[in-house]
Design a protein around this motif. Structure first.
Motif, short mmCIF file in Angstrom:
data_model
loop_
_atom_site.label_atom_id
_atom_site.label_comp_id
_atom_site.label_asym_id
_atom_site.label_seq_id
_atom_site.Cartn_x
_atom_site.Cartn_y
_atom_site.Cartn_z
N SER A 41 0.87 -1.17 0.00
CA SER A 41 0.00 0.00 0.00
C SER A 41 0.91 1.22 0.00
O SER A 41 2.06 1.16 0.41
N SER A 42 0.37 2.32 -0.48
CA SER A 42 1.17 3.53 -0.54
C SER A 42 0.30 4.76 -0.44
O SER A 42 -0.90 4.73 -0.73
N VAL A 43 0.93 5.83 0.00
CA VAL A 43 0.33 7.15 -0.08
C VAL A 43 1.39 8.04 -0.73
O VAL A 43 2.58 7.82 -0.58
N SER A 44 0.92 9.02 -1.48
CA SER A 44 1.82 9.97 -2.12
C SER A 44 1.78 11.27 -1.35
O SER A 44 0.74 11.66 -0.82
N ILE A 45 2.93 11.92 -1.30
CA ILE A 45 3.02 13.25 -0.70
C ILE A 45 3.47 14.18 -1.81
O ILE A 45 4.42 13.89 -2.53
N THR A 46 2.78 15.29 -1.95
CA THR A 46 3.13 16.29 -2.97
C THR A 46 3.16 17.66 -2.32
O THR A 46 2.53 17.89 -1.28
N GLY A 47 3.90 18.55 -2.94
CA GLY A 47 3.98 19.92 -2.44
C GLY A 47 5.41 20.24 -2.05
O GLY A 47 6.29 20.27 -2.90
N SER A 48 5.64 20.44 -0.76
CA SER A 48 6.98 20.81 -0.30
C SER A 48 7.97 19.64 -0.43
O SER A 48 9.18 19.84 -0.40
N TRP A 49 7.46 18.44 -0.58
CA TRP A 49 8.27 17.24 -0.87
C TRP A 49 7.40 16.35 -1.74
O TRP A 49 6.18 16.26 -1.52
N ASN A 50 8.00 15.69 -2.72
CA ASN A 50 7.24 14.82 -3.62
C ASN A 50 7.78 13.40 -3.57
O ASN A 50 8.96 13.17 -3.86
N GLY A 51 6.91 12.49 -3.18
CA GLY A 51 7.33 11.10 -3.13
C GLY A 51 6.22 10.22 -2.59
O GLY A 51 5.05 10.60 -2.59
N HIS A 52 6.61 9.04 -2.14
CA HIS A 52 5.66 8.02 -1.70
C HIS A 52 6.13 7.36 -0.42
O HIS A 52 7.32 7.19 -0.20
N ALA B 114 1.79 -11.81 6.30
CA ALA B 114 1.96 -10.70 7.25
C ALA B 114 0.81 -9.71 7.10
O ALA B 114 0.33 -9.15 8.11
N ALA B 115 0.35 -9.48 5.88
CA ALA B 115 -0.78 -8.56 5.66
C ALA B 115 -2.05 -9.10 6.31
O ALA B 115 -2.82 -8.35 6.92
N GLN B 116 -2.26 -10.41 6.21
CA GLN B 116 -3.43 -11.02 6.83
C GLN B 116 -3.34 -10.92 8.35
O GLN B 116 -4.33 -10.59 9.02
N ARG B 117 -2.16 -11.14 8.90
CA ARG B 117 -1.96 -11.01 10.35
C ARG B 117 -2.18 -9.57 10.79
O ARG B 117 -2.74 -9.31 11.86
N ALA B 118 -1.68 -8.61 9.99
CA ALA B 118 -1.86 -7.20 10.32
C ALA B 118 -3.34 -6.85 10.36
O ALA B 118 -3.80 -6.16 11.27
N ASP C 2 -8.15 -2.67 3.37
CA ASP C 2 -8.46 -1.56 4.27
C ASP C 2 -7.32 -1.32 5.27
O ASP C 2 -6.92 -0.19 5.53
N THR C 3 -6.82 -2.40 5.84
CA THR C 3 -5.77 -2.30 6.86
C THR C 3 -4.48 -1.78 6.25
O THR C 3 -3.85 -0.86 6.81
N LEU C 4 -4.05 -2.34 5.12
CA LEU C 4 -2.81 -1.88 4.50
C LEU C 4 -2.91 -0.41 4.11
O LEU C 4 -1.95 0.36 4.29
N GLY C 5 -4.06 -0.01 3.60
CA GLY C 5 -4.24 1.40 3.25
C GLY C 5 -4.16 2.29 4.48
O GLY C 5 -3.54 3.36 4.45
N VAL D 162 -3.77 0.54 -2.71
CA VAL D 162 -3.41 -0.80 -2.24
C VAL D 162 -3.37 -1.74 -3.43
O VAL D 162 -4.27 -1.72 -4.28
N VAL D 163 -2.31 -2.56 -3.49
CA VAL D 163 -2.17 -3.55 -4.55
C VAL D 163 -1.90 -4.90 -3.88
O VAL D 163 -0.90 -5.05 -3.18
N LEU D 164 -2.82 -5.84 -4.10
CA LEU D 164 -2.69 -7.16 -3.49
C LEU D 164 -2.11 -8.17 -4.49
O LEU D 164 -2.61 -9.27 -4.65
N VAL D 165 -1.03 -7.75 -5.16
CA VAL D 165 -0.31 -8.62 -6.11
C VAL D 165 1.18 -8.44 -5.87
O VAL D 165 1.60 -7.48 -5.22
N PRO D 166 2.02 -9.33 -6.39
CA PRO D 166 3.47 -9.22 -6.17
C PRO D 166 4.03 -7.87 -6.60
O PRO D 166 3.54 -7.24 -7.53
N GLU D 167 5.09 -7.47 -5.89
CA GLU D 167 5.67 -6.14 -6.07
C GLU D 167 6.20 -5.89 -7.48
O GLU D 167 6.32 -4.74 -7.89
#
Length: 161
Positions: free
Chosen positions: A46-57, A66-70, A89-92, A117-122
């Motif tokens: 899962s990821s969130v993007s940050i934009t503005g004063s810094w740009n990245g993820h 591990a995701a199921q346990r989380a 929902d949890t990973l997000g 959120v992407v539930l497939v291999p990286e």
């Protein structure tokens, strides 16, 4: 134009530890054990993007187990009750929590996206034109988990100077 990131590995590790203690291991019996292996495998992220004063993820990646346990820990459910929607929902939410903490350390003007959120291999989930800035890599109950920061490469022009 983006500023130099002010969040380092120690800051990120502290944020991750706080999230772990609050949501995934409140009894302190299953901590995230650091491996420092930035190339460990992952199956979901899962990821969130940050934009503005810094740009990245901000990227949370782990094995599906591990995701199921989380999700089970986060939602106070039994492991066998966890659905793909619960995992998503949890990973997000985990990416959102860490991303919000990172954003709070950046200069004003940074904005946080909704989680993806992407539930497939990286291998099918990459961030083009980015460079890893820092990360926390570990094992949780024998399963790989990582939380990393990726900066847009257009913001890395001065790097190494």
């Amino acid at each position: 134009m983006s500023v130099e990131v002010e969040v380092d590995e120690n800051d990120l590790a502290e944020m991750v530890e706080q999230v772990w203690e609050a949501y995934l291991d409140p009894e302190g019996v299953n901590p995230l054990i650091p491996t420092y292996d930035e190339n460990q495998p992952s199956e979901v992220h899962s990821s969130v993007s940050i934009t503005g004063s810094w740009n990245g993820h901000i990227v949370y990646a782990s094995s599906r187990t591990a995701a199921q346990r989380a999700a089970a820990a986060f939602l106070a459910m039994e492991l066998e009750e966890v659905s793909d929607e619960d995992i998503s929902d949890t990973l997000g939410e985990l990416a959102n929590i860490v991303g919000g903490n990172v954003k709070a350390m950046l200069p004003p003007g940074a904005q946080l996206s909704l989680p993806q959120v992407v539930l497939v291999p990286e291998s099918s989930a990459r961030f083009p034109n980015t460079q890893r800035v820092t990360g926390v890599y570990g094992m949780w109950e024998g399963e790989p988990v990582s939380i990393s920061m990726w900066q847009s490469s257009s913001d890395n022009k001065e790097e190494g100077a």
